[in-house]
Design a protein around this motif. Structure first.
Motif, PDB file in Angstrom:
ATOM      1  N   ASN A 151       0.813  -1.217   0.000  1.00  6.60           N
ATOM      2  CA  ASN A 151       0.000   0.000   0.000  1.00  6.60           C
ATOM      3  C   ASN A 151       0.847   1.267   0.000  1.00  6.60           C
ATOM      4  O   ASN A 151       0.321   2.377   0.011  1.00  6.60           O
ATOM      5  N   MET A 152       2.168   1.107   0.013  1.00  2.00           N
ATOM      6  CA  MET A 152       3.112   2.227   0.055  1.00  2.00           C
ATOM      7  C   MET A 152       2.880   3.108   1.288  1.00  2.00           C
ATOM      8  O   MET A 152       3.004   4.325   1.241  1.00  2.00           O
ATOM      9  N   ARG A 153       2.559   2.447   2.395  1.00  2.36           N
ATOM     10  CA  ARG A 153       2.255   3.178   3.625  1.00  2.36           C
ATOM     11  C   ARG A 153       3.286   2.964   4.734  1.00  2.36           C
ATOM     12  O   ARG A 153       3.707   3.906   5.390  1.00  2.36           O
ATOM     13  N   GLU A 154       3.673   1.701   4.973  1.00  4.00           N
ATOM     14  CA  GLU A 154       4.507   1.381   6.124  1.00  4.00           C
ATOM     15  C   GLU A 154       5.794   0.662   5.702  1.00  4.00           C
ATOM     16  O   GLU A 154       5.794  -0.106   4.736  1.00  4.00           O
ATOM     17  N   PRO A 155       6.887   0.890   6.422  1.00  2.59           N
ATOM     18  CA  PRO A 155       8.150   0.225   6.089  1.00  2.59           C
ATOM     19  C   PRO A 155       8.057  -1.282   6.298  1.00  2.59           C
ATOM     20  O   PRO A 155       7.334  -1.763   7.179  1.00  2.59           O
ATOM     21  N   ILE A 156       8.785  -2.016   5.477  1.00  5.12           N
ATOM     22  CA  ILE A 156       8.901  -3.465   5.623  1.00  5.12           C
ATOM     23  C   ILE A 156      10.318  -3.785   6.089  1.00  5.12           C
ATOM     24  O   ILE A 156      11.167  -2.901   6.215  1.00  5.12           O
ATOM     25  N   ALA A 157      10.578  -5.057   6.356  1.00  8.23           N
ATOM     26  CA  ALA A 157      11.882  -5.457   6.886  1.00  8.23           C
ATOM     27  C   ALA A 157      13.027  -5.037   5.971  1.00  8.23           C
ATOM     28  O   ALA A 157      14.125  -4.709   6.431  1.00  8.23           O
ATOM     29  N   ALA A 158      12.776  -5.029   4.663  1.00 10.13           N
ATOM     30  CA  ALA A 158      13.825  -4.682   3.695  1.00 10.13           C
ATOM     31  C   ALA A 158      14.292  -3.239   3.837  1.00 10.13           C
ATOM     32  O   ALA A 158      15.355  -2.883   3.306  1.00 10.13           O
ATOM     33  N   ALA A 159      13.531  -2.410   4.529  1.00  7.53           N
ATOM     34  CA  ALA A 159      13.931  -1.013   4.705  1.00  7.53           C
ATOM     35  C   ALA A 159      15.289  -0.922   5.390  1.00  7.53           C
ATOM     36  O   ALA A 159      16.113  -0.060   5.070  1.00  7.53           O
ATOM     37  N   ARG A 160      15.532  -1.819   6.320  1.00 10.03           N
ATOM     38  CA  ARG A 160      16.825  -1.809   7.025  1.00 10.03           C
ATOM     39  C   ARG A 160      17.961  -2.134   6.063  1.00 10.03           C
ATOM     40  O   ARG A 160      19.029  -1.516   6.117  1.00 10.03           O
ATOM     41  N   THR A 161      17.732  -3.085   5.166  1.00  7.18           N
ATOM     42  CA  THR A 161      18.761  -3.451   4.188  1.00  7.18           C
ATOM     43  C   THR A 161      19.073  -2.289   3.263  1.00  7.18           C
ATOM     44  O   THR A 161      20.244  -2.010   2.957  1.00  7.18           O
ATOM     45  N   ILE A 162      18.031  -1.590   2.804  1.00  8.93           N
ATOM     46  CA  ILE A 162      18.240  -0.438   1.929  1.00  8.93           C
ATOM     47  C   ILE A 162      18.968   0.670   2.684  1.00  8.93           C
ATOM     48  O   ILE A 162      19.869   1.328   2.139  1.00  8.93           O
ATOM     49  N   ALA A 163      18.610   0.873   3.943  1.00  5.00           N
ATOM     50  CA  ALA A 163      19.285   1.894   4.755  1.00  5.00           C
ATOM     51  C   ALA A 163      20.763   1.568   4.914  1.00  5.00           C
ATOM     52  O   ALA A 163      21.624   2.459   4.860  1.00  5.00           O
ATOM     53  N   GLU A 164      21.072   0.300   5.114  1.00  4.52           N
ATOM     54  CA  GLU A 164      22.479  -0.109   5.257  1.00  4.52           C
ATOM     55  C   GLU A 164      23.226   0.063   3.938  1.00  4.52           C
ATOM     56  O   GLU A 164      24.404   0.438   3.929  1.00  4.52           O
ATOM     57  N   LEU A 165      22.534  -0.169   2.838  1.00  2.00           N
ATOM     58  CA  LEU A 165      23.146   0.010   1.522  1.00  2.00           C
ATOM     59  C   LEU A 165      23.483   1.486   1.290  1.00  2.00           C
ATOM     60  O   LEU A 165      24.545   1.818   0.741  1.00  2.00           O
ATOM     61  N   ILE A 166      22.586   2.365   1.711  1.00  5.52           N
ATOM     62  CA  ILE A 166      22.829   3.807   1.583  1.00  5.52           C
ATOM     63  C   ILE A 166      23.962   4.233   2.514  1.00  5.52           C
ATOM     64  O   ILE A 166      24.821   5.041   2.130  1.00  5.52           O
ATOM     65  N   ARG A 167      23.994   3.683   3.718  1.00  7.96           N
ATOM     66  CA  ARG A 167      25.113   3.986   4.623  1.00  7.96           C
ATOM     67  C   ARG A 167      26.439   3.575   3.997  1.00  7.96           C
ATOM     68  O   ARG A 167      27.423   4.324   4.023  1.00  7.96           O
ATOM     69  N   ASP A 168      26.478   2.380   3.423  1.00 12.16           N
ATOM     70  CA  ASP A 168      27.713   1.904   2.802  1.00 12.16           C
ATOM     71  C   ASP A 168      28.126   2.796   1.638  1.00 12.16           C
ATOM     72  O   ASP A 168      29.320   2.996   1.389  1.00 12.16           O
ATOM     73  N   CYS A 169      27.149   3.339   0.926  1.00 16.99           N
ATOM     74  CA  CYS A 169      27.450   4.284  -0.144  1.00 16.99           C
ATOM     75  C   CYS A 169      28.085   5.546   0.439  1.00 16.99           C
ATOM     76  O   CYS A 169      29.066   6.069  -0.115  1.00 16.99           O
ATOM     77  N   CYS A 170      27.545   6.025   1.544  1.00 21.39           N
ATOM     78  CA  CYS A 170      28.114   7.208   2.203  1.00 21.39           C
ATOM     79  C   CYS A 170      29.552   6.947   2.641  1.00 21.39           C
ATOM     80  O   CYS A 170      30.430   7.808   2.479  1.00 21.39           O
ATOM     81  N   VAL A 171      29.797   5.767   3.200  1.00 19.73           N
ATOM     82  CA  VAL A 171      31.153   5.406   3.636  1.00 19.73           C
ATOM     83  C   VAL A 171      32.097   5.397   2.439  1.00 19.73           C
ATOM     84  O   VAL A 171      33.211   5.941   2.493  1.00 19.73           O
ATOM     85  N   MET A 172      31.674   4.779   1.356  1.00 17.23           N
ATOM     86  CA  MET A 172      32.500   4.712   0.154  1.00 17.23           C
ATOM     87  C   MET A 172      32.814   6.104  -0.374  1.00 17.23           C
ATOM     88  O   MET A 172      33.962   6.413  -0.734  1.00 17.23           O
ATOM     89  N   LEU A 173      31.800   6.976  -0.423  1.00 17.00           N
ATOM     90  CA  LEU A 173      32.012   8.322  -0.928  1.00 17.00           C
ATOM     91  C   LEU A 173      32.945   9.116  -0.028  1.00 17.00           C
ATOM     92  O   LEU A 173      33.807   9.865  -0.512  1.00 17.00           O
ATOM     93  N   ALA A 174      32.798   8.954   1.274  1.00 18.23           N
ATOM     94  CA  ALA A 174      33.682   9.645   2.216  1.00 18.23           C
ATOM     95  C   ALA A 174      35.126   9.209   2.006  1.00 18.23           C
ATOM     96  O   ALA A 174      36.057  10.037   2.027  1.00 18.23           O
ATOM     97  N   GLU A 175      35.334   7.917   1.788  1.00 16.08           N
ATOM     98  CA  GLU A 175      36.690   7.403   1.551  1.00 16.08           C
ATOM     99  C   GLU A 175      37.250   7.935   0.241  1.00 16.08           C
ATOM    100  O   GLU A 175      38.427   8.297   0.161  1.00 16.08           O
TER     101      GLU A 175
END
Length: 295
Positions: free
Chosen positions: A259-283
Motif C-alpha cells: 500500500n506504500m504506507r509502512e516500512p517493511i523489513a527490507a527497509a533496514r537493508t536499503i538503509a544499510e546500503l545507503i550507509r555503505d554508499c556514504c562510507v565509500m564516498l567519504a573514503e
C-alpha cells in the motif's frame, strides 16, 4: 496504522532535526527534505480533499533510509514539516498564483512546469484528487511559511556544508528522496535514480561511483532520468568550490508495503546500503583530497 492519515500538530513544530553535527566526522551530509510528517493544524483545517491524499506528496519514511548512516555518525538534516506545507526542493519564487489571495498571474510570468502542474513551493493540486485547499492562502501567510520553514532549512544546509568543507577541504551533499516505481524503455524496474543536474551540481566521478555501488548489489540504476535534481542541488552544489551535491531517489517498493504506507523489513537493508554508499564516498573524497594535497 496510526501514521496512515496525517493528524494535526501545532505549527510551532521545528523545521528540521539535526544529527551528528556537533562534531563532524565525515565529509558527507545527508539531507531528507520530503519525509516530514508533522502536519500543522491550519494546513489540515483548509483541506479540500481527504487527508490521505497528502501522503502522495511525502517521500514516505525516507528518513528511515538515513537511519543507518546517522547511526554510523554521518551528519544529517531531516525536515519535520511535510512537503504539503512547503516544498524545500522548490525555489522561493515558485509560488502558484492560483492559490494565493490577490496574486496576479502576471507577477510570475515565467512559471516552471512544476508550478503550472500544481507542484510549486506550496503544492496546489494532485492528479486524480484536484485542488487540495478549500480556500486560497493569504499572501503574507505564504511569505511567512517560506521565511520560517523554507529558508532556515537551506541556511542550515549551507552552514553545515561550509563547516564540512572547512574541516575536510571538500563536502558532498547526498539529498535523499523516494519515488514511485518507474521502468525504462525495456520494462526494467529502476531501483535508484541518481541526479546531478547533468553534471552541474557534482563531479561525475562521485555519481558514477554511487551508481556502481548500487548496481553491484543487484539494483538497476539510472542517472538524471527521470529525475535530475531540483532546487536543492541548484542552490547547494558547487563542484568548482569543492562542494558536491547529488540527489538519490529510491523506489518506494523496495522498502514499503504494497500500500506504500509502512516500512517493511527490507527497509533496514536499503538503509544499510545507503550507509555503505556514504562510507565509500567519504573514503573516495578523502583519498582524492590527500592525493591532490601531495601533488
Amino acid at each position: 496504522m496510526a501514521n496512515d492519515i496525517p493528524s494535526k500538530t501545532l505549527s510551532s513544530v521545528s523545521t528540521y532535526s539535526l544529527s551528528n553535527v556537533a562534531v563532524l566526522n565525515f565529509p558527507v551530509l545527508v539531507s531528507v527534505p520530503h519525509s516530514g510528517r508533522e502536519y500543522p493544524s491550519e494546513l489540515l483545517d483548509n483541506l479540500n480533499v481527504s487527508a490521505s491524499h497528502l501522503l502522495r506528496l511525502e517521500d514516505r519514511y525516507a528518513d528511515r533510509l538515513a537511519a543507518s548512516a546517522i547511526a554510523s555518525g554521518f551528519p544529517a538534516i531531516i525536515a519535520q514539516k511535510p512537503r504539503a506545507w512547503v516544498d524545500l526542493n522548490r525555489s522561493h519564487t515558485e509560488i502558484d498564483p492560483e492559490m494565493v489571495v490577490g496574486m496576479d498571474p502576471t507577477q510570475t510570468p515565467q512559471m516552471s512546469k512544476k508550478v503550472r502542474g500544481g507542484l510549486g513551493i506550496l503544492p496546489r493540486r494532485l492528479h486524480g484528487a484536484g485542488n487540495l485547499w478549500r480556500e486560497k492562502w493569504q499572501h503574507q501567510h505564504v511569505i511567512d511559511r517560506i521565511a520560517q520553514d523554507h529558508e532556515p532549512y537551506h541556511v542550515m544546509v549551507e552552514r553545515l556544508l561550509g563547516q564540512i568543507r572547512s574541516a575536510f577541504g571538500y563536502a558532498l551533499l547526498l539529498d535523499l528522496h523516494s519515488m514511485p516505481s518507474v521502468f525504462d524503455e525495456n520494462c526494467r524496474q529502476v531501483g535508484f535514480v541518481i541526479g546531478d543536474r547533468f553534471g552541474r551540481s557534482c563531479e561525475s566521478r562521485y555519481v558514477e561511483l554511487a551508481a556502481v555501488h548500487f548496481r553491484m548489489h543487484g539494483h538497476y540504476v539510472q542517472t538524471n532520468h527521470p529525475y535530475s535534481g531540483g532546487y536543492i542541488l541548484e542552490r547547494h552544489g558547487r563542484p568548482a568550490g569543492n562542494i558536491h551535491a547529488f540527489q538519490l531517489e529510491v523506489d518506494r517498493s523496495l522498502y514499503l508495503d504494497q500500500n506504500m504506507r509502512e516500512p517493511i523489513a527490507a527497509a533496514r537493508t536499503i538503509a544499510e546500503l545507503i550507509r555503505d554508499c556514504c562510507v565509500m564516498l567519504a573514503e573516495q573524497l578523502s583519498g582524492r583530497h590527500q592525493l591532490e594535497a601531495a601533488e
